[in-house]
Design a protein around this motif. Structure first.
Motif, short mmCIF file in Angstrom:
data_model
loop_
_atom_site.label_atom_id
_atom_site.label_comp_id
_atom_site.label_asym_id
_atom_site.label_seq_id
_atom_site.Cartn_x
_atom_site.Cartn_y
_atom_site.Cartn_z
N THR A 254 0.77 15.87 12.48
CA THR A 254 0.44 14.75 11.62
C THR A 254 1.24 14.80 10.33
N SER A 255 1.64 13.63 9.90
CA SER A 255 2.34 13.47 8.62
C SER A 255 1.48 12.53 7.77
N LEU A 256 0.94 13.06 6.69
CA LEU A 256 0.03 12.30 5.84
C LEU A 256 0.73 12.02 4.52
N ARG A 257 0.83 10.75 4.17
CA ARG A 257 1.47 10.36 2.91
C ARG A 257 0.45 9.62 2.06
N LEU A 258 0.23 10.13 0.85
CA LEU A 258 -0.68 9.53 -0.11
C LEU A 258 0.16 8.92 -1.22
N VAL A 259 0.03 7.62 -1.43
CA VAL A 259 0.84 6.91 -2.42
C VAL A 259 -0.09 6.27 -3.44
N LEU A 260 0.20 6.50 -4.71
CA LEU A 260 -0.56 5.89 -5.80
C LEU A 260 0.29 4.80 -6.45
N SER A 261 -0.31 3.64 -6.67
CA SER A 261 0.37 2.57 -7.38
C SER A 261 -0.62 1.90 -8.33
N LYS A 262 -0.11 1.47 -9.47
CA LYS A 262 -0.97 0.82 -10.46
C LYS A 262 -1.41 -0.53 -9.94
N SER A 263 -2.64 -0.90 -10.31
CA SER A 263 -3.17 -2.22 -9.99
C SER A 263 -3.80 -2.78 -11.27
N SER A 264 -4.22 -4.02 -11.22
CA SER A 264 -4.80 -4.66 -12.41
C SER A 264 -6.08 -3.96 -12.87
#
Length: 152
Positions: free
Chosen positions: A101-111
């Motif tokens: 398994t390859s798990l990618r956690l991505v954080l991005s700003k939201s309003s």
């Protein structure tokens, strides 16, 4: 001895979780405070003393049973501060595999704070395996609830 051949498949899953908190706070909770929000039902053994994340390339995400025992969940493949964490691991037969398994956690700003997007790509014997409900429990019921409770 019987040999059973499992069909090899690939599967991809994605889940987005909106968290009402600043990006730096979500990141810190994700990588530094994981033991504070990891749900007890996610431990694989009653011997588990906690979960640890070594937040650097080559680091491990593992359950600590004490006395040098434990279970390795993932290795850290790549990390970009306050942006993404890429993990690679083995999904063993007791947990739905065998698979990688390859798990990618991505954080991005939201309003209203941050969107955490979980991408899980799996290769192996994954017929009928769907981790989305588990990821929801872990990241909504664990991380999101923990971070948003800090704000109160």
């Amino acid at each position: 001895m019987a040999i059973v051949n499992e069909p090899t498949m690939t599967a991809s899953f994605e889940l987005s979780v909106e968290i009402s908190a600043p990006l730096a706070e979500v990141w810190r909770s994700l990588v530094d405070d994981i033991a504070l929000w990891w749900p007890p039902e996610f431990f694989t053994s009653d011997k588990s003393k906690g979960i640890l994340l070594e937040a650097f390339p080559g680091g491990r995400l593992f359950e600590d049973y004490g006395e040098h025992g434990g279970l390795l969940w993932y290795h850290v493949v790549a990390i970009e501060k306050e942006s993404s964490l890429l993990l690679s691991g083995h999904l063993l037969p007791p947990f739905g595999g065998p698979a990688v398994t390859s798990l990618r956690l991505v954080l991005s700003k939201s309003s209203s704070g941050v969107i955490l997007t979980i991408h899980d790509a799996i290769f192996g014997a994954v017929s009928g395996y769907d981790p989305v409900d588990d990821w929801r429990l872990l990241f909504e019921g664990g991380l999101k609830a923990f971070v948003e409770r800090l704000k109160q």
